[in-house]
Design a protein around this motif. Structure first.
Motif, PDB file in Angstrom:
ATOM      1  N   GLY A 239      21.722  22.061  97.442  1.00 60.06           N
ATOM      2  CA  GLY A 239      22.262  21.196  98.625  1.00 60.06           C
ATOM      3  C   GLY A 239      21.374  20.004  99.481  1.00 60.06           C
ATOM      4  N   ALA A 240      20.255  20.418  98.213  1.00 63.59           N
ATOM      5  CA  ALA A 240      18.969  19.219  98.676  1.00 63.59           C
ATOM      6  C   ALA A 240      18.966  17.371  98.323  1.00 63.59           C
TER       7      ALA A 240
ATOM      8  N   ALA B 181       9.543  17.979 105.457  1.00 64.60           N
ATOM      9  CA  ALA B 181       8.931  17.720 105.376  1.00 64.60           C
ATOM     10  C   ALA B 181       7.858  16.661 106.582  1.00 64.60           C
ATOM     11  N   LEU B 182       8.871  15.895 107.583  1.00 63.75           N
ATOM     12  CA  LEU B 182       8.830  15.525 108.764  1.00 63.75           C
ATOM     13  C   LEU B 182       8.760  16.416 110.311  1.00 63.75           C
TER      14      LEU B 182
ATOM     15  N   ALA C 185       9.702  35.949 103.889  1.00 57.81           N
ATOM     16  CA  ALA C 185      10.146  34.673 103.340  1.00 57.81           C
ATOM     17  C   ALA C 185       8.650  33.529 103.978  1.00 57.81           C
ATOM     18  N   ALA C 186       9.229  34.073 105.348  1.00 58.09           N
ATOM     19  CA  ALA C 186       7.779  33.156 105.771  1.00 58.09           C
ATOM     20  C   ALA C 186       6.697  33.366 105.727  1.00 58.09           C
ATOM     21  N   ILE C 187       6.259  34.541 105.772  1.00 53.96           N
ATOM     22  CA  ILE C 187       5.006  34.528 105.138  1.00 53.96           C
ATOM     23  C   ILE C 187       4.620  34.380 103.619  1.00 53.96           C
ATOM     24  N   GLN C 188       5.481  34.681 102.724  1.00 47.91           N
ATOM     25  CA  GLN C 188       4.913  33.642 102.097  1.00 47.91           C
ATOM     26  C   GLN C 188       4.606  32.364 102.619  1.00 47.91           C
ATOM     27  N   GLU C 189       5.765  31.381 102.549  1.00 51.13           N
ATOM     28  CA  GLU C 189       5.209  30.178 102.628  1.00 51.13           C
ATOM     29  C   GLU C 189       4.195  29.590 103.109  1.00 51.13           C
ATOM     30  N   GLU C 190       4.101  30.413 104.614  1.00 55.94           N
ATOM     31  CA  GLU C 190       3.155  30.334 106.179  1.00 55.94           C
ATOM     32  C   GLU C 190       1.599  30.742 104.829  1.00 55.94           C
TER      33      GLU C 190
ATOM     34  N   ILE D 100       8.371  19.154  99.076  1.00 61.97           N
ATOM     35  CA  ILE D 100       9.103  19.169  97.590  1.00 61.97           C
ATOM     36  C   ILE D 100       9.303  20.370  97.016  1.00 61.97           C
ATOM     37  N   LEU D 101       9.058  21.713  97.655  1.00 63.82           N
ATOM     38  CA  LEU D 101       9.511  22.487  96.759  1.00 63.82           C
ATOM     39  C   LEU D 101      10.498  22.900  97.438  1.00 63.82           C
ATOM     40  N   HIS D 102      11.095  22.460  99.037  1.00 63.44           N
ATOM     41  CA  HIS D 102      12.646  22.865  99.100  1.00 63.44           C
ATOM     42  C   HIS D 102      13.344  21.659  98.785  1.00 63.44           C
TER      43      HIS D 102
END
Length: 350
Positions: A218-219, A228-229, A176-181, A211-213
């Motif tokens: 629970g968002a 984002a911040l 998941a980290a590889i995908q998003e980064e 926005i992706l998250h």
């Protein structure tokens, strides 16, 4: 140069092509994976398999883009093939330390409680902490050396023993980290920065990351802004300082791993399986993040935003900030005018 080549050389066009290619291929892969039963895809093994496939697709797109679209090496894009282990591991520890500071504050204020732990898991946890700390110290002191000694390999074995309870979720979180980064820092931010400069690219990529998250379980609006911040800014700041995506992937992995399997909290609205112990987080949602996880609480926002702000200042002090193309062109034009005036003065003297 033909019009098509000039068009394909634009950073914004390259970003649009790469992101579109990733989106289309991921959608096709999702459709292909639907041949499996839903229960399998929702199982830990099925979820891990799917995420590893998504990560492979994104790596493949970035590799092809480096050769046929951007005409630059993966190292220039932030993915050096050599010396990747050290930044990945140190980034992992930094991400863990960042979320650990949030958990410590929650524990001091009575919001975090460990509810259960197995004796063997406790031993493995201690071994993991000690071995990781010693290995990080050795890697940091020997950052100019390539060779690994007997002590390094011994510590790797100890870390492997300590990671046994959480090996499966660790692989899932790494994918998941590889995908998003690779998408948000390796494609969106990097190419936006070439056209619009570092600060505008940071704002746009951080908002897109939040926005992706926003569709996660629970968002809320607060959780979207928090992601984002915090993560959106810190990840970019680390990339600005290192220009190395392995650092950013490690930081992302460390944050999610320690937040979920290690400390037993929700990770962006998702519950993780496996771990060293079970825990509960209580208190006002505005401080703890509620069902989304600690990253959406004010404690995390204050701590991580402060770190991100300091890192951005550091990047600016080291002159690692890229100006927008129009400012670069204006600077070049002004410099050429100064040069021409200097040449004219020398000619007049002669």
């Amino acid at each position: 140069m033909t019009f098509l080549r000039r068009l394909l050389s634009l950073a914004l066009v390259q970003m649009a092509i790469e992101v579109a290619a990733v989106s289309i291929l991921v959608i096709l892969l999702q459709s292909l994976l639907n041949i499996f039963p839903e229960a399998f895809l929702q199982s830990p093994f099925g979820d891990t398999l799917a995420n590893v496939c998504y990560a492979c697709v994104i790596v493949g797109v970035l590799f092809l883009a480096s050769r046929w679209l951007e005409h630059r090496s993966l190292a220039d894009m932030g993915l050096p093939r050599k010396r990747w282990g050290r930044p990945l591991f140190l980034g992992f520890l930094c991400g863990g330390g960042l979320i650990a500071s949030v958990i410590v504050v929650l524990a001091i204020t009575g919001g975090y409680h460990i509810t259960g732990i197995q004796p063997l898991n406790a031993v493995q946890l201690v071994v993991l902490i000690i071995a990781s700390g010693l290995l990080a110290l050795l890697l940091w002191r020997n950052k100019g050396k390539r060779k690994l000694g007997f002590i390094h390999y011994l510590l790797f074995i100890a870390i492997g023993f300590g990671l046994l309870p959480i090996a499966a979720p660790l692989l899932l979180l790494l994918a998941a980290a590889i995908q998003e980064e690779l998408v948000f820092r390796g494609m969106i931010f990097r190419l936006l920065e070439r056209a619009l400069g570092s600060w505008i690219a940071l704002i746009i990529s951080a908002l897109a990351f939040g926005i992706l998250h926003s569709t996660n379980p629970g968002a809320t609006l607060v959780s979207t802004l928090a992601v984002a911040l915090t993560s959106g800014v810190v990840m970019v700041a680390i990339y600005l300082l290192t220009r190395n995506l392995w650092w950013v992937i490690g930081l992302h992995l460390g944050w999610n791993f320690f937040e979920g399997p290690f400390f037993g909290a929700q990770v962006s609205g998702h519950a993780t399986y496996g771990g060293f112990f079970s825990a509960s987080i209580t208190g006002q949602e505005v401080w703890t993040g509620g069902a989304f996880g600690p990253e959406a609480g004010l404690v995390a926002i204050f701590i991580v935003c402060m770190v991100g702000f300091l890192l951005c200042i550091r990047a600016a002090q080291q002159h690692r900030i890229v100006k927008p193309t129009w400012r670069q062109q204006a600077s070049q034009a002004a410099q050429s005018e100064v040069t021409e005036e200097g040449v004219e003065e020398q000619q007049s003297k002669l």
